[in-house]
Scaffold this active site. Structure first.
Site, PDB file in Angstrom:
ATOM      1  N   GLU A   9      47.935  30.140  47.252  1.00 31.06           N
ATOM      2  CA  GLU A   9      46.766  29.905  48.101  1.00 31.06           C
ATOM      3  C   GLU A   9      46.710  28.497  48.677  1.00 31.06           C
ATOM      4  O   GLU A   9      46.328  28.304  49.821  1.00 31.06           O
ATOM      5  CB  GLU A   9      45.443  30.119  47.324  1.00 31.06           C
ATOM      6  CG  GLU A   9      45.248  31.485  46.767  1.00 31.06           C
ATOM      7  CD  GLU A   9      45.556  31.504  45.292  1.00 31.06           C
ATOM      8  OE1 GLU A   9      44.821  32.157  44.566  1.00 31.06           O
ATOM      9  OE2 GLU A   9      46.540  30.860  44.869  1.00 31.06           O
ATOM     10  N   ASP A  82      46.191  33.378  42.554  1.00 36.36           N
ATOM     11  CA  ASP A  82      45.552  33.198  41.237  1.00 36.36           C
ATOM     12  C   ASP A  82      45.504  34.498  40.426  1.00 36.36           C
ATOM     13  O   ASP A  82      45.457  35.600  40.984  1.00 36.36           O
ATOM     14  CB  ASP A  82      44.121  32.672  41.413  1.00 36.36           C
ATOM     15  CG  ASP A  82      44.097  31.194  41.778  1.00 36.36           C
ATOM     16  OD1 ASP A  82      45.121  30.520  41.596  1.00 36.36           O
ATOM     17  OD2 ASP A  82      43.048  30.713  42.258  1.00 36.36           O
ATOM     18  N   ASP A  84      43.489  36.618  39.042  1.00 37.45           N
ATOM     19  CA  ASP A  84      42.214  37.320  38.883  1.00 37.45           C
ATOM     20  C   ASP A  84      42.030  38.290  40.042  1.00 37.45           C
ATOM     21  O   ASP A  84      42.936  38.467  40.870  1.00 37.45           O
ATOM     22  CB  ASP A  84      41.044  36.321  38.796  1.00 37.45           C
ATOM     23  CG  ASP A  84      40.973  35.382  40.004  1.00 37.45           C
ATOM     24  OD1 ASP A  84      41.679  35.625  41.007  1.00 37.45           O
ATOM     25  OD2 ASP A  84      40.210  34.393  39.946  1.00 37.45           O
ATOM     26  N   GLU A  86      40.266  38.146  42.756  1.00 32.78           N
ATOM     27  CA  GLU A  86      40.351  37.516  44.075  1.00 32.78           C
ATOM     28  C   GLU A  86      41.799  37.240  44.443  1.00 32.78           C
ATOM     29  O   GLU A  86      42.232  37.467  45.573  1.00 32.78           O
ATOM     30  CB  GLU A  86      39.538  36.209  44.072  1.00 32.78           C
ATOM     31  CG  GLU A  86      38.939  35.828  45.404  1.00 32.78           C
ATOM     32  CD  GLU A  86      37.870  36.789  45.895  1.00 32.78           C
ATOM     33  OE1 GLU A  86      37.842  37.034  47.120  1.00 32.78           O
ATOM     34  OE2 GLU A  86      37.092  37.313  45.084  1.00 32.78           O
ATOM     35  N   TYR A 298      44.089  28.131  33.839  1.00 31.68           N
ATOM     36  CA  TYR A 298      43.228  28.664  34.904  1.00 31.68           C
ATOM     37  C   TYR A 298      41.753  28.554  34.517  1.00 31.68           C
ATOM     38  O   TYR A 298      41.374  28.868  33.389  1.00 31.68           O
ATOM     39  CB  TYR A 298      43.598  30.116  35.194  1.00 31.68           C
ATOM     40  CG  TYR A 298      42.966  30.645  36.455  1.00 31.68           C
ATOM     41  CD1 TYR A 298      43.105  29.968  37.656  1.00 31.68           C
ATOM     42  CD2 TYR A 298      42.217  31.811  36.444  1.00 31.68           C
ATOM     43  CE1 TYR A 298      42.518  30.441  38.820  1.00 31.68           C
ATOM     44  CE2 TYR A 298      41.635  32.304  37.596  1.00 31.68           C
ATOM     45  CZ  TYR A 298      41.787  31.600  38.784  1.00 31.68           C
ATOM     46  OH  TYR A 298      41.204  32.069  39.930  1.00 31.68           O
ATOM     47  N   ARG A 300      38.912  29.961  35.811  1.00 32.96           N
ATOM     48  CA  ARG A 300      37.928  31.049  35.957  1.00 32.96           C
ATOM     49  C   ARG A 300      38.226  32.108  34.910  1.00 32.96           C
ATOM     50  O   ARG A 300      39.084  32.965  35.107  1.00 32.96           O
ATOM     51  CB  ARG A 300      37.968  31.634  37.370  1.00 32.96           C
ATOM     52  CG  ARG A 300      37.464  30.653  38.416  1.00 32.96           C
ATOM     53  CD  ARG A 300      37.334  31.249  39.798  1.00 32.96           C
ATOM     54  NE  ARG A 300      36.942  30.220  40.757  1.00 32.96           N
ATOM     55  CZ  ARG A 300      37.782  29.523  41.503  1.00 32.96           C
ATOM     56  NH1 ARG A 300      39.093  29.763  41.411  1.00 32.96           N
ATOM     57  NH2 ARG A 300      37.356  28.604  42.337  1.00 32.96           N
ATOM     58  N   HIS A 344      43.088  36.413  30.900  1.00 37.38           N
ATOM     59  CA  HIS A 344      43.875  35.237  30.567  1.00 37.38           C
ATOM     60  C   HIS A 344      43.178  34.424  29.489  1.00 37.38           C
ATOM     61  O   HIS A 344      42.178  34.848  28.932  1.00 37.38           O
ATOM     62  CB  HIS A 344      44.152  34.371  31.799  1.00 37.38           C
ATOM     63  CG  HIS A 344      43.181  34.562  32.914  1.00 37.38           C
ATOM     64  ND1 HIS A 344      43.496  35.204  34.078  1.00 37.38           N
ATOM     65  CD2 HIS A 344      41.883  34.230  33.024  1.00 37.38           C
ATOM     66  CE1 HIS A 344      42.439  35.251  34.865  1.00 37.38           C
ATOM     67  NE2 HIS A 344      41.458  34.672  34.254  1.00 37.38           N
TER      68      HIS A 344
END
Length: 691
Positions: A9, A82, A84, A86, A298, A300, A344
């Site tokens: 990203e 990432d 997740d 998203e 990570y 989130r 995670h």
């Protein structure tokens, strides 16, 4: 020519990863999402199984063109967004735009950006997980169906530019409900009796406990006098001594929510700032000769799980640095609640060996402060419990019992590194009592009865609101900070002394949504919706069914609202003065940064100016004017009468609308280092400090 193309990203992440992969790999950034639902229309076909209409995001054409050019030259393309929902959706959109087979092993995920983690992840590429993608799509479309249907209604009935969001509306409701609780709160009187006692020359404190072996609550001055009458002389006998050894366990490593809360408590960071700094630490920091390295995992996550490799490295570090006795012997078992997503790990340093002190030269002040917090919390979580010696002593004078409690740290354990902060309690301190035994006589030095009043529930700080949303199952790690940001930008709430206060606009909008769309504001309904999104991610339910079930009822409410919702006119409030440029009346208006004063002759006259803030309190001196918030030349806030110079009342402490229950004079909020204390300006009346 690069054999392999890797797409992430952000440029920072690309720079870090490219270093680890070698010359055969070219790493490029998509700069976030490249496709999304259009802004100009709904973009969801409700008649055709809620088929989304995705378009290339405006301004992303050149990025997509560059990626397509690089893709044509590559032998293989890896999508490394990432780990997740998203990130999975970004990978899926990229696969669609670059004609990559989503069933091929094109997706690479890693929880930390370190050499070992990156190399290991590229050994195990996988197909794109459509359950994760569907969960993200479902959230996006639910939010779009709510926002793009309710917002135009609010534009028509209330004011242009308003909008409503699914999770945001519930957050606003929590703030407004809390404000109502505070307004409706009736303080109740209660008393305590504290005493100072002497054993020889050693002084210690004890507090009234009860009478005749039973605990007694003191509700009035009369009940205090009754207790004092029962006491004879200054001598008290020690009737009970209880000594115990108590273990205190370390807090678990950070989740997104607990990191935001602790960073607010200890570092005074807003949720948005915490996440921005955490993103930087995750994506990579230039460590000079070592190059760019990701310093934390990570950020989130709502899991507290830790990998065995990280546990082993931490254990070795703890043993070598502090000694074997500081090492936790228990394997930490994660306590999961129903809402936890275990995709995670918890947030932890990528290497315990990268001590905060060794990072000083490479991090900004705030990056270092957040990294130290994460590092200390993780290391402490792997350490032995602290051991406290506690002592409880009962002192009798006739039937009256006073109780003294004390504690002392016998073994620091994890407390040598880190102690968790709290919204409600102070940190544990040594408070050891003298050596007391049953039958000992001690002398009363001083007895002090104190009057107290129960306090209303506190307004939400960002940390409290995040914690409440998490406990209620509203939102997920990725949504907390954006939600808090959005409700402020829309003007539905404002921050006063770091606490949320609803605006008039927020209350009007909430009332309309509550009347016509009760489900949107129902906490249990919203929490269930979050659970349904989790079920989509786990492959247990089809995303179309979840949206169809929601939209059936929602559409009916929408039809009723279109017909029955009454227009609410928010009139510009007269400011009580004329424009110095054209002579027209000035009015108060609401802007992005709060209220301001503007000329009513807009757009012919564009005169605006800031306004002083009323606090809803009459002047205690002249009884006619209103108290307003002002700022000194050094930007320090103080309070004065709006009739100045006729009335010269001035105070650094904020006056309150309620009077002192003891002498009926003015109460003020006095700022302390750790919170705010309400006290009287005349008598000795004080309330318990609030954090």
């Amino acid at each position: 020519m690069s054999e392999f193309l890797v797409i992430v990203e952000s440029p920072a992440k690309a720079k870090t990863i490219e270093r680890y992969l070698g010359k055969k790999y070219k790493v490029k950034a998509s700069m976030g999402h490249i496709r999304d639902l259009p802004k100009s229309q709904m973009g969801v076909d409700v008649e055709n199984n809620f088929e989304p209409k995705y378009i290339t995001i405006r301004g992303k054409g050149p990025v997509l063109k560059e990626l397509k050019t690089a893709a044509k030259k590559a032998k293989k393309i890896y999508l490394a967004a990432d780990p997740d929902r998203e990130g999975e959706a970004i990978a899926w959109h990229l696969a669609h735009s670059l004609d990559i087979d989503i069933a091929s092993d094109c997706r690479v995920v890693f929880n930390e950006i370190t050499k070992d983690a990156i190399k290991e992840s590229f050994k195990h590429p996988r197909a794109i997980n459509m359950d994760l993608v569907d969960a993200q799509q479902a959230r996006r479309m639910l939010d779009r169906l709510v926002g793009y249907n309710i917002s135009p209604l609010l534009w028509k009935k209330v004011k242009k530019g308003l909008s409503a969001g699914r999770v945001q509306s519930v957050a606003v409701r929590l703030i407004i409900d809390r404000e109502k609780e505070i307004k409706d709160f009736i303080p109740e009187e209660y008393w305590s009796i504290d005493g100072e006692f002497l054993k020889g020359k050693t002084a210690f404190e004890a507090s009234f406990y009860g009478v005749d072996g039973k605990k007694v609550e003191l509700g009035s001055e009369a009940s205090v006098k009754d207790v004092l009458k029962k006491m004879k002389g200054n001598s008290f006998t020690v009737t009970s001594v209880t000594k115990k050894e108590r273990k205190r366990n370390a807090a678990v490593p950070f989740t997104t929510s607990s990191l935001q809360q602790e960073a607010a408590r200890k570092l005074n960071f807003r949720a948005k700032k915490t996440m921005m700094l955490a993103q930087q630490l995750y994506e990579g920091i230039d460590l000079g000769k070592e190059g760019t390295v990701g310093l934390i995992t990570y950020m989130r996550t709502d899991s507290t799980r830790i990998s065995e490799i990280a546990q082993t490295e931490a254990a070795n570090y703890i043993e070598q640095t502090f000694g074997k006795e500081y090492l936790s012997l228990d394997k930490k078992k994660e306590k999961k609640n129903a809402n936890t997503q275990d995709a995670h790990e918890a947030i932890r340093p990528t290497s315990t060996l990268k001590e905060p002190s060794s990072m000083k030269d490479f991090l900004s002040r705030d990056q270092l402060r957040l990294y130290r917090l994460i590092w200390e919390r993780f290391v402490a979580s792997q350490m032995a419990p602290a051991i406290m010696d506690t002592m409880s002593v009962d002192l009798n004078n006739g039937p009256v019992i006073f109780r003294a409690t004390g504690s002392k740290v016998k073994f620091q354990g994890f407390m040598k590194v880190y102690v968790e902060g709290s919204d409600d309690q102070s940190e544990e301190k040594n408070n050891m009592l003298p050596n007391l035994q049953e039958g000992d006589e001690v002398l009363k030095k001083e007895i002090e009865p104190k009057q107290h009043f129960t306090q209303p529930p506190p307004r939400y700080t960002e940390a409290r609101l995040v914690r409440t949303m998490e406990e209620l199952g509203i939102g997920r790690p990725s949504t907390f900070a954006p939600t808090l940001d959005t409700i402020q930008k829309r003007g539905y709430v404002s921050l006063d002394n770091k606490r949320f206060i609803p605006t008039e606009l927020g209350e009007i909008v909430l009332e309309l949504i509550l009347e016509f769309f009760p489900d949107i504001l129902d906490v249990e309904f919203t929490a269930k919706m979050e659970q349904d999104l989790d079920y989509i991610e786990e492959g247990k339910v089809n995303w179309v069914k979840i949206i169809d079930d929601f939209y059936g009822d929602f559409e009916k409410h929408l039809e009723v609202a279109e017909k029955e919702m009454q227009s609410v006119e928010i009139k510009d409030e007269p400011a009580g003065e004329d424009c110095e440029m054209c002579g027209s009346p000035m009015v108060f208006k609401m802007g992005r940064y709060g209220k301001f004063m503007a000329c009513s002759n807009f757009p012919d006259c564009r005169n605006t100016k800031p306004i002083v803030k009323e606090i809803g309190v009459k002047c205690p001196k002249c009884k006619e004017g209103n108290i307003i918030e002002r700022k000194s030349k050094k930007k320090r806030i103080f309070y004065g009468c709006d009739r100045f110079p006729e009335c010269d009342f001035i105070s650094w402490d904020k006056p309150l609308a309620r009077s002192c229950p003891k002498c009926d004079n003015t109460l003020v909020e006095k700022k302390l280092k750790k919170g705010v204390q309400v006290q009287c300006v005349e008598c000795d009346y004080k309330e318990e400090p609030q954090k």
